[in-house]
Write an enzyme that holds these catalytic residues in place. Structure first.
Site, PDB file in Angstrom:
ATOM      1  N   ASN A   1       0.816  -1.233   0.000  1.00 49.83           N
ATOM      2  CA  ASN A   1       0.000   0.000   0.000  1.00 49.83           C
ATOM      3  C   ASN A   1       0.846   1.278   0.000  1.00 49.83           C
ATOM      4  OD1 ASN A   1       0.753  -0.754   2.611  1.00 49.83           O
ATOM      5  ND2 ASN A   1      -1.017   0.224   3.559  1.00 49.83           N
TER       6      ASN A   1
ATOM      7  N   LYS B   1      12.554  -6.942   1.507  1.00 54.72           N
ATOM      8  CA  LYS B   1      11.683  -7.772   0.672  1.00 54.72           C
ATOM      9  C   LYS B   1      10.409  -6.989   0.403  1.00 54.72           C
ATOM     10  CE  LYS B   1       8.461 -10.341   0.457  1.00 54.72           C
ATOM     11  NZ  LYS B   1       7.404 -10.176  -0.573  1.00 54.72           N
TER      12      LYS B   1
ATOM     13  N   GLU C   1       5.143  -8.564  -3.451  1.00 50.62           N
ATOM     14  CA  GLU C   1       5.236  -9.055  -4.833  1.00 50.62           C
ATOM     15  C   GLU C   1       4.445  -8.176  -5.805  1.00 50.62           C
ATOM     16  OE1 GLU C   1       2.453 -12.734  -5.441  1.00 50.62           O
ATOM     17  OE2 GLU C   1       2.970 -12.662  -3.316  1.00 50.62           O
TER      18      GLU C   1
ATOM     19  N   GLY D   1       2.372  -5.253   7.607  1.00 49.33           N
ATOM     20  CA  GLY D   1       1.421  -6.058   6.838  1.00 49.33           C
ATOM     21  C   GLY D   1       0.314  -6.579   7.725  1.00 49.33           C
TER      22      GLY D   1
ATOM     23  N   GLY E   1       2.147 -11.259  10.429  1.00 47.56           N
ATOM     24  CA  GLY E   1       2.977 -10.731  11.519  1.00 47.56           C
ATOM     25  C   GLY E   1       3.231 -11.782  12.594  1.00 47.56           C
TER      26      GLY E   1
ATOM     27  N   GLU F   1       4.257  -3.637  12.390  1.00 48.23           N
ATOM     28  CA  GLU F   1       3.191  -2.661  12.108  1.00 48.23           C
ATOM     29  C   GLU F   1       2.087  -3.438  11.420  1.00 48.23           C
ATOM     30  OE1 GLU F   1       3.344   0.237  13.180  1.00 48.23           O
ATOM     31  OE2 GLU F   1       5.442   0.844  13.278  1.00 48.23           O
TER      32      GLU F   1
ATOM     33  N   CYS G   1      -3.147   1.173   6.760  1.00 46.15           N
ATOM     34  CA  CYS G   1      -3.307   0.500   8.057  1.00 46.15           C
ATOM     35  C   CYS G   1      -3.948   1.444   9.064  1.00 46.15           C
ATOM     36  CB  CYS G   1      -1.976  -0.022   8.563  1.00 46.15           C
ATOM     37  SG  CYS G   1      -0.690   1.225   8.651  1.00 46.15           S
TER      38      CYS G   1
ATOM     39  N   GLU H   1     -10.651  -5.798   9.543  1.00 52.01           N
ATOM     40  CA  GLU H   1      -9.938  -4.843   8.684  1.00 52.01           C
ATOM     41  C   GLU H   1     -10.272  -5.167   7.222  1.00 52.01           C
ATOM     42  OE1 GLU H   1      -5.596  -5.047   8.202  1.00 52.01           O
ATOM     43  OE2 GLU H   1      -5.587  -2.880   8.516  1.00 52.01           O
TER      44      GLU H   1
ATOM     45  N   GLU I   1       7.868   2.762  14.848  1.00 47.85           N
ATOM     46  CA  GLU I   1       8.694   3.309  13.779  1.00 47.85           C
ATOM     47  C   GLU I   1       8.644   4.828  13.876  1.00 47.85           C
ATOM     48  OE1 GLU I   1       7.103   0.639  10.363  1.00 47.85           O
ATOM     49  OE2 GLU I   1       9.251   1.000  10.048  1.00 47.85           O
TER      50      GLU I   1
END
Ligand code: NDP
Length: 496
Positions: free
Chosen positions: A167, A190, A193, A243, A248, A265, A299, A400, A477
């Site tokens: 996102n 990473k 994809e 994610g 997680g 997160e 998120c 969510e 973060e």
């Protein structure tokens, strides 16, 4: 080519020539060991726009080995003030290449060009901020009396892994990697994809800025083929993951086996509380932005409107109009302010929630359906949607959905609003709109959330720590606290 003609060309052709199609490992482009390739899709057209390397455990191991070598060698010798200079240089290079990065982000993610330009500016600001932190990572001294000298050193934890979602591909990579580099760590990234490109481009820019080979590596591919071996690798000391809560948990379990630390997160279902005494225009603007920016794929989106009954009916009427006024379409069209859903799978997930809501007879005053770019009849889009008057235990309130779907909970007073705000398993952010300072402070005190916004949703910047409680995550973060999570404290005590 000027920025304007580049945008014009990509709009016409649907592709941006020269995008990276290999991993970035040890300061160089490197094909997958297994030779595999994958396609990246343009969500605004629902068609592939580029190919990239499908990595595996072997590529991952090569990247980790390169990061470890760099961390124990060249990077260790670089003075903190030189780290600052490199990060600062990287901020400048991001700005120099801003339009190319923004166009790439639109093609990979489906967001609008103005959102992508904002993300790129934010990424540059992030490197500026952590450039300033690299040479100020001071230790402390401890008072043991005159016979001892006792002090602490903040040492880099070592090789860090960064698992990035689709996102906010560039801004999440920047906010995760920049403090790690400021702390003196090395990194293996990473990307998701669906959105591999801007992380690769950032790694190349960091290299151009002077980062030694191997300090920042990017391995592209799937979560199963790259993410999983990366998080399980015994040489990884810290994992920063953004994610879903489900993934997680897997990441945390993998980290536990190596006693690696984590910053997670995860998901959110954040309340945006609108009290009857608020500035209604301000609240309307913010409620719309909080749920419909990035088509709700955030998120920290304000995905629940908790509103006092006294103003509910009128507010929803005006909100419906605002939602209908959004201009949906391909992100490269500058007149558009509402972009695409990132993938067909994600569009199907959002649609399933709304199909279920409809079958249960819920009130959906606007939206509720998948749709197409009105200009081209293509793409993965979902209408801006409001689901009104929900019970607290409804799945639309509790889960969510991660799309442009606003769940409305109606409450009778402030105390009920606080209880409603706290009614899910998530606790990421919480917003409130009120003119009553006392209520604002009581809300900030009583709501369970990593960050609270009063009278401006998404208020804050790279300076403000960001993260969640409960199932929304662990660790923080942004801010200087992020540098601390990439450091291990060593205390040294000398008998003198
Ligand atoms: P995931 O959590 O599965 O993906 C996030 C990142 O983790 C991607 O890079 C993914 O790789 C990677 N990954 C997947 N499996 C593993 C694994 N076993 N080990 C290590 N890394 C892994 O999210 P999805 O993309 O599947 O989205 C599902 C839901 O997650 C969304 O609907 C939304 O609710 C939530 N989400 C939350 C985000 C946030 O900002 N907090 C961001 C994105 C999603 P890859 O994509 O290559 O498989």
């Amino acid at each position: 080519m000027s920025d304007e003609s580049l945008l014009h060309q990509v709009k016409r052709t649907g592709v941006l020539p020269g995008l990276p199609d290999k991993h970035f490992i040890d300061g160089a482009w490197r094909p997958s060991a297994g030779g595999g390739m994958m396609e990246s899709f343009d969500p605004g057209r629902a068609s592939p726009h580029a190919t990239f390397a499908a990595g595996d455990a072997e590529d991952t191991a090569i990247a980790v080995a390169s990061a470890r070598r760099a961390g124990e060698g060249a990077w260790k010798k670089v003075l903190p003030r030189e780290r600052s200079r490199i990060l600062s240089q990287a901020a400048g290079l991001i700005r120099e290449h801003a339009e190319r990065l923004a166009i790439t982000e639109v093609l990979d993610s489906g967001k609008t060009i103005s959102e992508a330009r904002g993300d790129v500016a934010g990424a540059a600001r992030c490197f500026d901020y952590y450039a300033g932190a690299a040479d100020k990572n001071e230790g402390r001294s401890f008072p043991l009396g005159e016979d001892y000298a006792s002090f602490s050193i903040n040492e880099p934890v070592g090789v860090t892994a960064h698992i990035i979602p689709w996102n906010y591909p560039l801004s999440t990579t920047a906010r995760s990697v920049a403090p790690a580099l400021a702390a003196g760590c090395t990194a293996v990234v990473k990307p998701a994809e669906q959105t591999p490109m801007t992380a690769l481009m950032l790694a190349e820019l960091l290299h151009t800025a002077g980062l030694p080979n191997g300090v920042c590596n990017v391995v592209t591919g799937t979560g199963a083929a790259v993410g999983s071996p990366l998080t399980a690798h015994p040489d990884i000391s810290h994992i920063t993951f953004t994610g879903s809560t489900a993934t997680g948990i897997n990441v945390m379990q993998a980290a536990a086996r190596n006693i690696a630390s984590v910053t997670l997160e995860l998901g959110g279902k954040s309340p945006n509380v609108v009290l009857a005494d608020c500035d209604i225009e301000l609240a309307l603007d913010n409620v719309v932005g909080a749920i419909f920016e990035n088509a709700g794929q955030i998120c920290s989106a304000g995905s629940r409107l908790v509103i006092e009954r006294a103003i509910h009916t009128k507010f929803i009427e005006r909100l419906v109009q605002r939602a209908r006024d959004l201009r949906m379409g391909h992100g490269l069209s500058e007149s558009v302010n509402f972009g695409a859903i990132n993938s067909a799978e994600h569009l199907a997930k959002i649609s399933a929630y709304l199909d279920d809501a409809r079958s249960r007879g819920l009130a959906i005053p606007t939206g509720g359906n998948p749709t197409l770019d009105p200009a081209t009849g293509k793409g993965w889009f979902f209408e801006p949607t409001i689901v009104d008057n929900l019970a607290w235990d409804d799945p639309v309130v509790q889960e969510e959905i991660f799309g442009p779907v606003l769940a409305v909970q109606v409450v009778d007073d402030f105390d009920e609003a606080v209880a409603a705000a706290n009614c899910t398993r998530y606790a990421l952010v919480a917003g409130i709109f009120t003119r009553d300072l006392s209520k604002a402070h009581r809300f900030a005190r009583d709501v369970d959330a990593g960050q609270v916004y009063v009278n401006e949703y998404f208020a804050g910047g790279i300076e403000t720590p960001f993260g969640g409680n409960r199932k929304s995550g662990i660790g923080r973060e942004k801010g200087l606290v992020a540098v601390a999570s990439y450091c291990k404290t060593k205390s040294v005590t000398i008998r003198i």
